[in-house]
Write an enzyme that holds these catalytic residues in place. Sequence first.
Site, PDB file in Angstrom:
ATOM      1  N   LYS A 118       0.846  -1.356  -0.025  1.00 46.58           N
ATOM      2  CA  LYS A 118       0.070  -0.025   0.001  1.00 46.58           C
ATOM      3  C   LYS A 118       0.801   1.384   0.030  1.00 46.58           C
ATOM      4  CE  LYS A 118      -4.563  -1.459   1.798  1.00 46.58           C
ATOM      5  NZ  LYS A 118      -4.769  -2.126   3.081  1.00 46.58           N
TER       6      LYS A 118
ATOM      7  N   HIS B  88       0.462   7.086   2.373  1.00 47.97           N
ATOM      8  CA  HIS B  88      -0.345   8.482   2.107  1.00 47.97           C
ATOM      9  C   HIS B  88      -0.346   9.416   3.414  1.00 47.97           C
ATOM     10  CE1 HIS B  88      -3.807   7.346   4.210  1.00 47.97           C
ATOM     11  NE2 HIS B  88      -3.857   6.276   3.942  1.00 47.97           N
TER      12      HIS B  88
ATOM     13  N   HIS C  66      -0.592   8.695   7.356  1.00 51.66           N
ATOM     14  CA  HIS C  66       0.113   7.799   7.949  1.00 51.66           C
ATOM     15  C   HIS C  66       1.352   8.901   8.574  1.00 51.66           C
ATOM     16  CE1 HIS C  66      -0.563   4.309   5.183  1.00 51.66           C
ATOM     17  NE2 HIS C  66      -0.679   3.817   6.394  1.00 51.66           N
TER      18      HIS C  66
END
Length: 572
Positions: A133, A136, A139
């Site tokens: 993942k 983005h 986080h």
Amino acid sequence: MDMMTRIAALTADCIKALWPDAEGLPAAEEIRGLLAVPPDPALGDYAFPCFRLAKPLRSAPPKIAEAICGAWQATGTASVQPVNGYMNFFLNRANFAAEIMAELSEKGDRFGSSDEGSGKTVCLDYSSINIAKRFHIGHLSTTMIGHSLKRIFEFLGYKTVGINHLGDWGTQFGKMVCAYKKWGNKEDVEKRGIDAMTELYVRFHQEAEKDPALEDEGRAWFKKIEDNDPEAMEIFRWFKEVTLKDAAKVYDKLGVSFDSYAGESFYNDKMEPVVRMLKEKGLLVESQGAQVVDLEEDNMPPCLILKSDGATIYATRDLAAAIYRQDTYHFDKCLYVVAYQQDLHFRQVFRVLEKMGYPWAKNCVHVAFGMISFEGEALSTRKGNVVLLEDLLDQAVEKALAIIEEKSPGLPNKEEVARQVGIGAVIYTDLSNNRIKDIDFRWDRALNFDGESGPYVQYTHARCCSVLRKAPDFTGVTPDWSALTDDEAQALLRLISRFPDVIRDAADKYEPSMVTRAVTDIAQAYNKYYYEHRILDGEPAQAAARVALTGAARQVIKTGLYLIGIEAPERM
Ligand code: ARG
């Protein structure tokens, strides 16, 4: 010891000496909490309201204030006057300045540190990204709050262990490996990394809609991962590597590192004993085919341990992880810096640990934080408006460079300073509010050099450095601390004297924003001082005192910025 603590301790001593047998009187700590800074400086530097003592002493506050003031005068630390039930303290300003400056010059860049944590260990679970993942902006908080708390605890003498509890386990990885085997292309994954993996995953779902048999194939690949099948593992390990390589770029930019990357899959072989123990203790019950720990008594839904097919889940892994961390690091505290949405999960996990008989379960803490939005828009993956952290950081540096080009075209190392300022602006925004509050990231605010921002604090640090560069050599000159008795210098000194307490409070409350607040206040107080006073003018002994104060402000700002993970350029 800072001034308020000292006043409180002395006041407690006076009270004890005056009324040795009275009961229910406040101790020094409570007195410290009651001490206030009067709005009008004519009423003193600090005030203590005596109303709290009226009941235990069965006497009127004005009388009590008078009695304690009498006892106080004898100590000579400050002059004190009783006014309407208050004790108003007037510090000897020159002494106050001398004391703080002495402490600063003794401690240097360790000012505010302590050894109260010596011999103790704090584990911090933060960032904890998921394999395949993108990193983005959502986080950002877990990464920076965790990183800052790690520095704060280290500064207080604790040993710390930073853990990136990778999300590297789950059926989706079987599907991804399956899709890769069918349609994947090695160069493409190497080149486009997570984007290529995501596309494979999306394609898997599209194809599975047409051909449901694919789901079984995906599950079979996941089983292979679980069984350590060499082919499946090789691909999966490679996916992990690609993800981590990508993440490393962001971590480098943010200056963040970890001591351990033991993630969910690390506990594959460590859950069986946990499940066995739960069984032995009679904690596991069946519920619709699954094995759960009932938490009805605790007003929580049951904690799922084994699914009906016997598979473990997120919570099982967290139980194993907590036990492993206690066995390995013997932590005094284990902090989980994770979004507030996982509040129930952690309450369940901690409660189950308690039920298993682990007394240290009470030392596990969920350090929750709010959501981040970007220019007023929520970041939802579904709508597709995901702001990638790496892009955000790059843009911040670019924008900072443009501002610097305009403001200080002659600055050497512009690129390097822009990097420090751009990244600092993003981190500051993230750590500027109480962590549980939602944050809206806005460029104009983050990069406002005059507002409450990272660049503003950094700029003040650079200003201090510039004053220090211009200052003559004062070796052999004894500073005259009476040059620091004006209101502006005193306000700054007061903030500096409280800085060690702020760090301790920030650790107690797991709240880096308290440090952000403190450095901002100190920067503002210094700037006020800077505009009101001519630092280098006048008698050398007086200038030396003002320069020393500038050095103190620089030192504390630098330490504070370090504790929240922000660099402090010397020129801007
Ligand atoms: N990977 C998880 C997520 O992104 C966070 C893990 C937090 N740590 C833990 N021990 N559960 O939601």
